[in-house]
Write a protein that holds these residues in place. Sequence first.
Motif, PDB file in Angstrom:
ATOM      1  N   ARG A  99       0.832  -1.202   0.000  1.00 11.96           N
ATOM      2  CA  ARG A  99       0.000   0.000   0.000  1.00 11.96           C
ATOM      3  C   ARG A  99       0.873   1.262   0.000  1.00 11.96           C
ATOM      4  O   ARG A  99       0.617   2.204  -0.747  1.00 11.96           O
ATOM      5  N   THR A 100       1.914   1.249   0.820  1.00  9.59           N
ATOM      6  CA  THR A 100       2.826   2.388   0.877  1.00  9.59           C
ATOM      7  C   THR A 100       3.530   2.579  -0.459  1.00  9.59           C
ATOM      8  O   THR A 100       3.700   3.709  -0.925  1.00  9.59           O
ATOM      9  N   LEU A 101       3.938   1.485  -1.090  1.00 11.12           N
ATOM     10  CA  LEU A 101       4.564   1.567  -2.406  1.00 11.12           C
ATOM     11  C   LEU A 101       3.633   2.264  -3.393  1.00 11.12           C
ATOM     12  O   LEU A 101       4.047   3.180  -4.114  1.00 11.12           O
ATOM     13  N   ILE A 102       2.374   1.855  -3.418  1.00 12.96           N
ATOM     14  CA  ILE A 102       1.402   2.481  -4.316  1.00 12.96           C
ATOM     15  C   ILE A 102       1.291   3.976  -4.024  1.00 12.96           C
ATOM     16  O   ILE A 102       1.371   4.809  -4.921  1.00 12.96           O
ATOM     17  N   GLU A 103       1.103   4.306  -2.756  1.00 12.55           N
ATOM     18  CA  GLU A 103       0.867   5.699  -2.375  1.00 12.55           C
ATOM     19  C   GLU A 103       2.088   6.590  -2.624  1.00 12.55           C
ATOM     20  O   GLU A 103       1.947   7.705  -3.128  1.00 12.55           O
TER      21      GLU A 103
END
Length: 120
Positions: A99-103
């Motif tokens: 999720r952090t990678l996406i954001e």
Amino acid sequence: MPPRSALPTVQTRRLAVGYVRLLPDASGDGGDQLTARMRAFAHRSGLELVSVYTEPPHVFRRAAFGALIEALRRSDICAVVVPAPKHLSEFDGIYRAMRTLIELETRSEVVIMSEDGATS
């Protein structure tokens, strides 16, 4: 010409893509049903789901996730709809990392349909 307030307004929806990781126990049509529910959810959320990236069960290298990241780098896509956290990973740490990678990589919003995993 009619006054500006009398002109019809065009309401534009923010564009989004979806991401689904099919589970081994999913039925053959589960992906299609899930995609339809995702489209309805996106619509209710003010989004237009333009594409859904689907990861088949039992894959080690997630090609659909890589394609998702590339799609999210487009300037017109602002969000990704995910049915439940387990579609990114069953493991909380890996889920948070993805999720952090996406954001961070794409500046896109991650929209989760169901936090409890009821939507599989």
